[in-house]
Design a protein around this motif. Structure first.
Motif, PDB file in Angstrom:
ATOM      1  N   PRO A 101       0.842  -1.198   0.000  1.00  0.00           N
ATOM      2  CA  PRO A 101       0.000   0.000   0.000  1.00  0.00           C
ATOM      3  C   PRO A 101       0.879   1.251   0.000  1.00  0.00           C
ATOM      4  O   PRO A 101       1.902   1.313   0.693  1.00  0.00           O
ATOM      5  CB  PRO A 101      -0.786  -0.115   1.310  1.00  0.00           C
ATOM      6  N   VAL A 102       0.474   2.241  -0.777  1.00  0.00           N
ATOM      7  CA  VAL A 102       1.225   3.495  -0.877  1.00  0.00           C
ATOM      8  C   VAL A 102       0.253   4.659  -0.806  1.00  0.00           C
ATOM      9  O   VAL A 102      -0.958   4.487  -0.932  1.00  0.00           O
ATOM     10  CB  VAL A 102       2.051   3.552  -2.179  1.00  0.00           C
ATOM     11  N   ALA A 103       0.788   5.850  -0.622  1.00  0.00           N
ATOM     12  CA  ALA A 103      -0.044   7.044  -0.475  1.00  0.00           C
ATOM     13  C   ALA A 103      -0.520   7.516  -1.843  1.00  0.00           C
ATOM     14  O   ALA A 103      -0.122   8.577  -2.348  1.00  0.00           O
ATOM     15  CB  ALA A 103       0.729   8.142   0.239  1.00  0.00           C
ATOM     16  N   GLY A 104      -1.385   6.720  -2.456  1.00  0.00           N
ATOM     17  CA  GLY A 104      -1.841   6.988  -3.817  1.00  0.00           C
ATOM     18  C   GLY A 104      -0.869   6.392  -4.809  1.00  0.00           C
ATOM     19  O   GLY A 104       0.352   6.392  -4.588  1.00  0.00           O
ATOM     20  N   SER A 105      -1.378   5.864  -5.924  1.00  0.00           N
ATOM     21  CA  SER A 105      -0.466   5.279  -6.916  1.00  0.00           C
ATOM     22  C   SER A 105       0.506   6.321  -7.463  1.00  0.00           C
ATOM     23  O   SER A 105       1.569   5.974  -7.975  1.00  0.00           O
ATOM     24  CB  SER A 105      -1.255   4.622  -8.051  1.00  0.00           C
ATOM     25  N   GLN A 106       0.168   7.614  -7.329  1.00  0.00           N
ATOM     26  CA  GLN A 106       1.082   8.672  -7.755  1.00  0.00           C
ATOM     27  C   GLN A 106       2.423   8.574  -7.025  1.00  0.00           C
ATOM     28  O   GLN A 106       3.479   8.847  -7.606  1.00  0.00           O
ATOM     29  CB  GLN A 106       0.444  10.039  -7.504  1.00  0.00           C
ATOM     30  N   ALA A 107       2.401   8.174  -5.760  1.00  0.00           N
ATOM     31  CA  ALA A 107       3.655   8.025  -5.013  1.00  0.00           C
ATOM     32  C   ALA A 107       4.558   6.988  -5.668  1.00  0.00           C
ATOM     33  O   ALA A 107       5.777   7.178  -5.777  1.00  0.00           O
ATOM     34  CB  ALA A 107       3.364   7.633  -3.567  1.00  0.00           C
ATOM     35  N   ALA A 108       3.983   5.892  -6.133  1.00  0.00           N
ATOM     36  CA  ALA A 108       4.769   4.853  -6.801  1.00  0.00           C
ATOM     37  C   ALA A 108       5.229   5.327  -8.177  1.00  0.00           C
ATOM     38  O   ALA A 108       6.347   5.017  -8.600  1.00  0.00           O
ATOM     39  CB  ALA A 108       3.942   3.584  -6.933  1.00  0.00           C
ATOM     40  N   ILE A 109       4.383   6.061  -8.877  1.00  0.00           N
ATOM     41  CA  ILE A 109       4.747   6.576 -10.203  1.00  0.00           C
ATOM     42  C   ILE A 109       5.999   7.444 -10.108  1.00  0.00           C
ATOM     43  O   ILE A 109       6.861   7.413 -10.989  1.00  0.00           O
ATOM     44  CB  ILE A 109       3.566   7.355 -10.806  1.00  0.00           C
ATOM     45  N   SER A 148      -5.324   1.824  -8.132  1.00  0.00           N
ATOM     46  CA  SER A 148      -5.765   3.026  -7.437  1.00  0.00           C
ATOM     47  C   SER A 148      -6.989   2.694  -6.599  1.00  0.00           C
ATOM     48  O   SER A 148      -7.904   2.021  -7.058  1.00  0.00           O
ATOM     49  CB  SER A 148      -6.095   4.118  -8.456  1.00  0.00           C
ATOM     50  N   PHE A 149      -7.041   3.194  -5.380  1.00  0.00           N
ATOM     51  CA  PHE A 149      -8.175   2.956  -4.492  1.00  0.00           C
ATOM     52  C   PHE A 149      -9.295   3.976  -4.721  1.00  0.00           C
ATOM     53  O   PHE A 149     -10.477   3.628  -4.740  1.00  0.00           O
ATOM     54  CB  PHE A 149      -7.693   3.029  -3.040  1.00  0.00           C
ATOM     55  N   GLY A 150      -8.943   5.222  -4.884  1.00  0.00           N
ATOM     56  CA  GLY A 150      -9.929   6.296  -4.825  1.00  0.00           C
ATOM     57  C   GLY A 150     -10.965   6.314  -5.921  1.00  0.00           C
ATOM     58  O   GLY A 150     -12.099   6.757  -5.697  1.00  0.00           O
ATOM     59  N   LYS A 151     -10.629   5.827  -7.109  1.00  0.00           N
ATOM     60  CA  LYS A 151     -11.534   5.988  -8.248  1.00  0.00           C
ATOM     61  C   LYS A 151     -12.777   5.102  -8.115  1.00  0.00           C
ATOM     62  O   LYS A 151     -13.903   5.581  -8.177  1.00  0.00           O
ATOM     63  CB  LYS A 151     -10.777   5.703  -9.541  1.00  0.00           C
ATOM     64  N   PHE A 152     -12.591   3.817  -7.952  1.00  0.00           N
ATOM     65  CA  PHE A 152     -13.729   2.902  -7.850  1.00  0.00           C
ATOM     66  C   PHE A 152     -14.505   3.112  -6.556  1.00  0.00           C
ATOM     67  O   PHE A 152     -15.744   3.095  -6.547  1.00  0.00           O
ATOM     68  CB  PHE A 152     -13.245   1.457  -7.942  1.00  0.00           C
ATOM     69  N   PHE A 153     -13.797   3.311  -5.471  1.00  0.00           N
ATOM     70  CA  PHE A 153     -14.464   3.445  -4.177  1.00  0.00           C
ATOM     71  C   PHE A 153     -15.011   4.862  -3.949  1.00  0.00           C
ATOM     72  O   PHE A 153     -15.670   5.108  -2.939  1.00  0.00           O
ATOM     73  CB  PHE A 153     -13.513   3.049  -3.052  1.00  0.00           C
ATOM     74  N   GLY A 154     -14.728   5.775  -4.882  1.00  0.00           N
ATOM     75  CA  GLY A 154     -15.257   7.132  -4.771  1.00  0.00           C
ATOM     76  C   GLY A 154     -14.686   7.899  -3.602  1.00  0.00           C
ATOM     77  O   GLY A 154     -15.350   8.768  -3.033  1.00  0.00           O
ATOM     78  N   LEU A 155     -13.429   7.613  -3.256  1.00  0.00           N
ATOM     79  CA  LEU A 155     -12.803   8.213  -2.076  1.00  0.00           C
ATOM     80  C   LEU A 155     -11.381   8.667  -2.413  1.00  0.00           C
ATOM     81  O   LEU A 155     -10.412   8.347  -1.724  1.00  0.00           O
ATOM     82  CB  LEU A 155     -12.775   7.195  -0.929  1.00  0.00           C
ATOM     83  N   ALA A 156     -11.258   9.459  -3.460  1.00  0.00           N
ATOM     84  CA  ALA A 156      -9.931   9.872  -3.928  1.00  0.00           C
ATOM     85  C   ALA A 156      -9.168  10.681  -2.892  1.00  0.00           C
ATOM     86  O   ALA A 156      -7.933  10.691  -2.875  1.00  0.00           O
ATOM     87  CB  ALA A 156     -10.067  10.680  -5.221  1.00  0.00           C
ATOM     88  N   GLY A 157      -9.893  11.360  -2.012  1.00  0.00           N
ATOM     89  CA  GLY A 157      -9.234  12.208  -1.032  1.00  0.00           C
ATOM     90  C   GLY A 157      -8.417  11.467   0.010  1.00  0.00           C
ATOM     91  O   GLY A 157      -7.585  12.080   0.687  1.00  0.00           O
ATOM     92  N   VAL A 158      -8.622  10.154   0.155  1.00  0.00           N
ATOM     93  CA  VAL A 158      -7.849   9.424   1.171  1.00  0.00           C
ATOM     94  C   VAL A 158      -6.433   9.141   0.698  1.00  0.00           C
ATOM     95  O   VAL A 158      -5.571   8.778   1.500  1.00  0.00           O
ATOM     96  CB  VAL A 158      -8.534   8.103   1.587  1.00  0.00           C
ATOM     97  N   ARG A 159      -6.156   9.264  -0.604  1.00  0.00           N
ATOM     98  CA  ARG A 159      -4.827   9.062  -1.194  1.00  0.00           C
ATOM     99  C   ARG A 159      -4.267   7.687  -0.840  1.00  0.00           C
ATOM    100  O   ARG A 159      -3.402   7.538   0.025  1.00  0.00           O
ATOM    101  CB  ARG A 159      -3.842  10.163  -0.750  1.00  0.00           C
ATOM    102  N   LEU A 160      -4.756   6.676  -1.541  1.00  0.00           N
ATOM    103  CA  LEU A 160      -4.279   5.313  -1.351  1.00  0.00           C
ATOM    104  C   LEU A 160      -4.168   4.607  -2.690  1.00  0.00           C
ATOM    105  O   LEU A 160      -5.032   4.761  -3.567  1.00  0.00           O
ATOM    106  CB  LEU A 160      -5.232   4.529  -0.440  1.00  0.00           C
ATOM    107  N   GLY A 161      -3.118   3.838  -2.844  1.00  0.00           N
ATOM    108  CA  GLY A 161      -2.957   2.952  -3.988  1.00  0.00           C
ATOM    109  C   GLY A 161      -2.218   1.716  -3.533  1.00  0.00           C
ATOM    110  O   GLY A 161      -1.740   1.643  -2.390  1.00  0.00           O
ATOM    111  N   CYS A 162      -2.118   0.728  -4.401  1.00  0.00           N
ATOM    112  CA  CYS A 162      -1.373  -0.488  -4.088  1.00  0.00           C
ATOM    113  C   CYS A 162      -0.472  -0.844  -5.263  1.00  0.00           C
ATOM    114  O   CYS A 162      -0.877  -0.730  -6.430  1.00  0.00           O
ATOM    115  CB  CYS A 162      -2.305  -1.657  -3.781  1.00  0.00           C
ATOM    116  N   VAL A 163       0.729  -1.275  -4.942  1.00  0.00           N
ATOM    117  CA  VAL A 163       1.683  -1.755  -5.942  1.00  0.00           C
ATOM    118  C   VAL A 163       1.746  -3.271  -5.823  1.00  0.00           C
ATOM    119  O   VAL A 163       2.007  -3.810  -4.740  1.00  0.00           O
ATOM    120  CB  VAL A 163       3.074  -1.142  -5.727  1.00  0.00           C
ATOM    121  N   LEU A 164       1.516  -3.960  -6.930  1.00  0.00           N
ATOM    122  CA  LEU A 164       1.546  -5.421  -6.980  1.00  0.00           C
ATOM    123  C   LEU A 164       2.788  -5.832  -7.771  1.00  0.00           C
ATOM    124  O   LEU A 164       2.928  -5.473  -8.947  1.00  0.00           O
ATOM    125  CB  LEU A 164       0.281  -5.962  -7.645  1.00  0.00           C
ATOM    126  N   ALA A 165       3.664  -6.567  -7.155  1.00  0.00           N
ATOM    127  CA  ALA A 165       4.916  -6.953  -7.809  1.00  0.00           C
ATOM    128  C   ALA A 165       5.596  -8.037  -6.997  1.00  0.00           C
ATOM    129  O   ALA A 165       5.097  -8.475  -5.951  1.00  0.00           O
ATOM    130  CB  ALA A 165       5.835  -5.733  -7.956  1.00  0.00           C
TER     131      ALA A 165
END
Length: 330
Positions: A69-77, A189-206
Motif C-alpha cells: 500500500p502506498v499514499a496513492g499510486s502517484q507516489a509509486a509513479i 488506485s483505491f480512490g476511483k472505484f471506491f469514490g474516495l480519492a481524497g484518502v490518497r491510497l494505492g497499491c503496488v503489486l509486484a
C-alpha cells in the motif's frame, strides 16, 4: 506540476460561478462514495502499523499474495523510476501524463509511443509503461498482449509497468494475478472505484524483492492510520462493491448514449468515464463551463473526458446543456 482534472476551485474563480452551482464531471472518479466506517481514536493518535489487516484485505481483493500500500499510486509513479539505472523508457501514449514526467525527472530517456510504433521499439526498451484501461481514451488491451510484451522485455531484464487505475470495474481483464513475475509491476488506485480519492491510497503489486526496495525508497508510515482503517472496510465490503460495479456500468452506458444523441459520439471510454475526440473540444469545454458543468479538457489530441453524473438532476442538467450546444452549433 502537470495539469489534472478536478480543478474546481480554479474554474470557480475563472467563471465566477459559486461552488454549489457546479456539476463537476472533470474527474474519472465514481460519484458515489463507499460508506465511511467509524475510525477509532487510536488510528489518529498512534503511528500506523502494518500488521493491522490492511495488506491481507487488499491482497484478497486483488487476488495476489504480495503488494505494497502506498499514499496513492502517484507516489509509486514518482518513486519507481529511481529504482532503475537510467535507460530508455517507452510510454504507450496518449495516457496519464505523470508517467512520462516521472521517468524524465529521474533522468531516463522517454519515448511516447503509439501501439503501431511500439512493435519496432519493444526489444530496445528497458521499461514499458501502459495504462490499462487507458486514461483518457478508455482503450483496453488484452491480457495476453500485455503478458507477451512482458515476456519480451524480461528477456533482457526489462520491466513492464501496467497502471490499472480504472480496472476495478472490469477485474476479469486485470493481470494482477501475474504480478509476482519478475519485472512485472501493476499499479492499482483505491480512490476511483471506491469514490474516495481524497484518502490518497494505492497499491503496488509486484515481486517481493521489488516491493521491499520500493518500501525502503518511500520510507515508513506512508499510509495514514485512518486511511488503513477505512480501506480495509472497503476492501471487504462485497455488497457495496457489487452495487458500485453495477451502477457505474449502467451510468457509463447511459452517458455514451446521451452524448451520441447530442451528435457527440464517444471515441472510447470505460465504466467510469466517456472520451470524446473533437476538433472543437476547447469550445465545448468553455460552453459547458459557462453553464457550470466542468469537463476534463485535453489538448493533444483535442478531446474531452466526461465523468459520470450521480443523480437524476445532474443527468437532466447535462442533457439540457448538450441539447443547447447541439442547437447553437451549425
Amino acid at each position: 506540476m502537470l495539469e489534472h482534472g478536478g480543478r474546481l476551485l480554479r474554474a470557480i474563480e475563472h467563471y465566477g460561478i459559486a461552488r454549489e452551482d457546479w456539476l463537476d464531471l472533470s474527474s474519472g472518479i465514481a460519484p458515489w462514495s463507499f460508506p465511511i466506517p467509524e475510525i477509532p481514536l487510536r488510528a489518529w493518535a498512534r503511528l500506523p502499523e502494518t500488521d493491522d489487516g490492511l495488506e491481507q484485505a487488499a491482497a484478497g481483493y486483488y487476488g495476489v499474495s504480495h503488494l505494497l500500500p502506498v499514499a496513492g499510486s502517484q507516489a509509486a509513479i514518482q518513486a519507481l523510476p529511481r529504482l532503475r539505472p537510467r535507460g530508455t523508457v517507452g510510454v504507450l501514449s496518449p495516457c496519464y501524463a505523470e508517467h512520462a514526467e516521472g521517468w524524465r525527472r529521474a533522468g531516463h530517456h522517454v519515448l511516447e509511443l503509439s501501439e503501431e510504433q511500439l512493435a519496432g521499439q519493444l526489444d530496445h526498451l528497458d521499461v514499458l509503461v501502459v495504462v490499462n484501461p487507458n486514461n483518457p481514451t478508455g482503450r483496453l488491451l488484452p491480457a495476453d498482449t500485455l503478458l507477451d510484451w512482458h515476456q519480451r522485455l524480461s528477456r533482457h531484464g526489462g520491466w513492464l509497468l501496467v497502471d490499472e487505475a480504472f480496472m476495478d470495474n472490469t477485474p476479469a481483464h486485470s493481470i494482477a494475478a501475474h504480478s509476482a513475475r519478475e519485472g512485472l509491476i501493476v499499479l492499482r488506485s483505491f480512490g476511483k472505484f471506491f469514490g474516495l480519492a481524497g484518502v490518497r491510497l494505492g497499491c503496488v503489486l509486484a515481486e517481493p524483492l521489488l516491493l521491499r526496495a520500493l518500501a525502503e525508497e518511500l520510507g515508513p508510515w506512508s499510509v495514514s492510520g485512518p486511511t488503513r482503517v477505512l480501506a480495509q472496510a472497503c476492501f471487504t465490503d462485497l455488497a457495496s462493491q457489487r452495487q458500485q460495479t453495477e451502477r457505474c456500468a449502467a451510468a457509463s452506458t447511459r452517458l455514451a448514449a446521451l452524448l451520441d444523441s447530442a451528435g457527440l459520439t464517444p471515441a472510447g471510454g470505460c465504466d467510469l468515464f466517456q472520451y470524446l475526440r473533437h476538433d472543437q473540444a476547447a469550445a465545448i469545454h468553455d460552453f459547458m463551463a459557462r453553464r457550470g458543468i466542468l469537463l476534463r479538457l485535453f489538448d493533444h489530441p483535442p478531446s474531452l473526458r466526461f465523468g459520470l453524473p450521480a443523480e437524476d438532476a445532474d443527468w437532466q442538467r447535462l442533457a439540457v446543456a448538450l441539447d443547447d450546444y447541439r442547437k447553437e452549433t451549425p
